[in-house]
Design a protein around this motif. Structure first.
Motif, PDB file in Angstrom:
ATOM      1  N   MET A   9       0.743  -1.308   0.052  1.00 34.63           N
ATOM      2  CA  MET A   9      -0.118   0.005  -0.098  1.00 34.63           C
ATOM      3  C   MET A   9       0.914   1.177  -0.144  1.00 34.63           C
ATOM      4  N   ARG A  10       0.520   2.488  -0.591  1.00 35.86           N
ATOM      5  CA  ARG A  10       1.176   3.490  -0.711  1.00 35.86           C
ATOM      6  C   ARG A  10       0.499   4.474   0.519  1.00 35.86           C
ATOM      7  N   HIS A  11       1.588   4.800   1.326  1.00 36.70           N
ATOM      8  CA  HIS A  11       1.448   5.586   2.608  1.00 36.70           C
ATOM      9  C   HIS A  11       1.858   6.942   2.426  1.00 36.70           C
ATOM     10  N   LEU A  12       1.335   7.963   2.910  1.00 31.97           N
ATOM     11  CA  LEU A  12       1.672   9.198   3.077  1.00 31.97           C
ATOM     12  C   LEU A  12       1.582   9.608   4.448  1.00 31.97           C
ATOM     13  N   ILE A  13       2.535  10.057   5.093  1.00 31.81           N
ATOM     14  CA  ILE A  13       2.434  10.503   6.442  1.00 31.81           C
ATOM     15  C   ILE A  13       2.865  11.990   6.443  1.00 31.81           C
ATOM     16  N   ILE A  14       1.883  13.088   6.946  1.00 32.20           N
ATOM     17  CA  ILE A  14       2.084  14.422   6.747  1.00 32.20           C
ATOM     18  C   ILE A  14       1.973  14.598   8.474  1.00 32.20           C
ATOM     19  N   TYR A  15       3.409  15.289   8.824  1.00 31.38           N
ATOM     20  CA  TYR A  15       3.836  15.304  10.274  1.00 31.38           C
ATOM     21  C   TYR A  15       3.945  16.819  10.472  1.00 31.38           C
ATOM     22  N   ALA A  16       3.486  17.464  11.689  1.00 28.09           N
ATOM     23  CA  ALA A  16       3.744  18.733  12.002  1.00 28.09           C
ATOM     24  C   ALA A  16       4.366  18.658  13.453  1.00 28.09           C
ATOM     25  N   HIS A  17       5.637  18.810  13.781  1.00 24.31           N
ATOM     26  CA  HIS A  17       5.807  19.131  14.967  1.00 24.31           C
ATOM     27  C   HIS A  17       7.370  19.710  15.029  1.00 24.31           C
ATOM     28  N   PRO A  18       7.831  20.664  15.424  1.00 19.36           N
ATOM     29  CA  PRO A  18       9.218  21.167  15.426  1.00 19.36           C
ATOM     30  C   PRO A  18      10.292  20.488  15.900  1.00 19.36           C
ATOM     31  N   ASN A  19       9.959  19.545  16.809  1.00 17.19           N
ATOM     32  CA  ASN A  19      10.864  18.686  17.452  1.00 17.19           C
ATOM     33  C   ASN A  19      10.816  17.290  17.275  1.00 17.19           C
ATOM     34  N   GLY A  20      11.807  16.734  16.517  1.00 15.49           N
ATOM     35  CA  GLY A  20      11.661  15.463  16.102  1.00 15.49           C
ATOM     36  C   GLY A  20      11.624  14.507  17.182  1.00 15.49           C
ATOM     37  N   GLU A  21      12.173  14.882  18.491  1.00 21.52           N
ATOM     38  CA  GLU A  21      12.020  14.020  19.660  1.00 21.52           C
ATOM     39  C   GLU A  21      10.998  14.044  20.397  1.00 21.52           C
ATOM     40  N   SER A  22       9.917  14.910  19.803  1.00 24.18           N
ATOM     41  CA  SER A  22       8.752  14.890  20.596  1.00 24.18           C
ATOM     42  C   SER A  22       7.793  13.570  20.580  1.00 24.18           C
ATOM     43  N   LEU A  23       6.781  13.513  21.315  1.00 30.19           N
ATOM     44  CA  LEU A  23       5.811  12.478  21.340  1.00 30.19           C
ATOM     45  C   LEU A  23       5.362  12.292  19.841  1.00 30.19           C
ATOM     46  N   ASN A  24       5.050  13.053  19.153  1.00 31.13           N
ATOM     47  CA  ASN A  24       4.479  13.232  18.041  1.00 31.13           C
ATOM     48  C   ASN A  24       5.683  12.590  16.822  1.00 31.13           C
ATOM     49  N   GLY A  25       6.851  12.979  17.192  1.00 31.96           N
ATOM     50  CA  GLY A  25       7.955  12.510  16.600  1.00 31.96           C
ATOM     51  C   GLY A  25       8.239  10.943  16.769  1.00 31.96           C
ATOM     52  N   LYS A  26       7.850  10.533  17.787  1.00 29.86           N
ATOM     53  CA  LYS A  26       7.911   9.141  18.009  1.00 29.86           C
ATOM     54  C   LYS A  26       7.067   8.296  17.603  1.00 29.86           C
ATOM     55  N   PHE A  27       5.599   8.797  17.515  1.00 29.11           N
ATOM     56  CA  PHE A  27       4.479   8.375  16.799  1.00 29.11           C
ATOM     57  C   PHE A  27       5.099   8.279  15.192  1.00 29.11           C
ATOM     58  N   LYS A  28       5.500   9.282  14.694  1.00 26.93           N
ATOM     59  CA  LYS A  28       5.707   8.971  13.298  1.00 26.93           C
ATOM     60  C   LYS A  28       6.749   8.168  12.898  1.00 26.93           C
TER      61      LYS A  28
END
Length: 196
Positions: free
Chosen positions: A1-20
């Motif tokens: 499957m072709r997956h696109l992840i659109i991610y917005a958080h300035p800190n790559g070590e953030s919780l959002n970054g961990k999810f990504k």
């Protein structure tokens, strides 16, 4: 499957970054094609200009917008990952939607009836917020967030939403909770059609 992840958080070590990172790793491990668009890293211009507006009316978009639209067209499944700040999405994510989900690409009107043009695409939205679920429920913010994003943006453009995750008190969670949340996210991709 072709997956696109659109991610917005300035800190790559953030919780959002961990999810990504966890999601990207899992999808690649399962043999999917995966593209990540880190809007801060890309320094995506979120400002909808007069030139953008005039171009959208003519079906013309800037090169940076055209690239994002091509990626959305390519993707079968799109995951949006970002925090909730001031009861909404980060400005760069809102600006991405303002510029990329343009008339004639994401929606149009046929004889006055709105039509979403991104039908057939599945979406997952992953959000973190500082308040508790109880606090959001008490003031109706949980319903407001789903209404404005799910109905007002994603469904409006034709997306089929598989799941909208809200992770509470995200600024003060321990490693064990983070791992349980990652497990919860990946379980969706393992147990549904998005697991391909």
């Amino acid at each position: 499957m072709r997956h696109l992840i659109i991610y917005a958080h300035p800190n790559g070590e953030s919780l959002n970054g961990k999810f990504k990172d966890a999601l990207q790793g899992y999808l690649l491990q399962k043999g999917n094609e995966v593209i990540v668009r880190d809007l801060y890293e890309l320094q995506f211009d979120p400002v909808l200009s007069l030139q953008d507006m005039e171009g959208q009316r003519k079906g013309q978009v800037e090169d940076d917008v055209r690239l994002e639209q091509e990626l959305i067209s390519w993707a079968e499944h799109i995951t949006f990952i970002h925090p909730i700040w001031w009861t909404g999405m980060p400005a760069v994510m809102k600006g991405y939607i303002d510029r990329v989900f343009s008339y004639g690409f994401a929606y149009r009107y046929d004889q006055g009836v709105q039509k979403g043009l991104l039908k057939g695409k599945q979406a997952v939205i992953i959000n973190t917020h500082g308040k508790s679920h109880d606090e959001y429920r008490e003031i109706g913010m949980d319903r407001a967030l789903r209404l404005t994003s799910d109905k007002g943006i994603y469904n409006y453009c034709g997306f089929e939403i598989s799941q909208h995750f809200f992770f509470e008190k995200a600024d003060r969670v321990g490693a064990e909770t983070v791992e349980s949340w990652i497990t919860e996210i990946l379980a969706l991709y393992k147990n549904t059609a998005v697991a391909l």
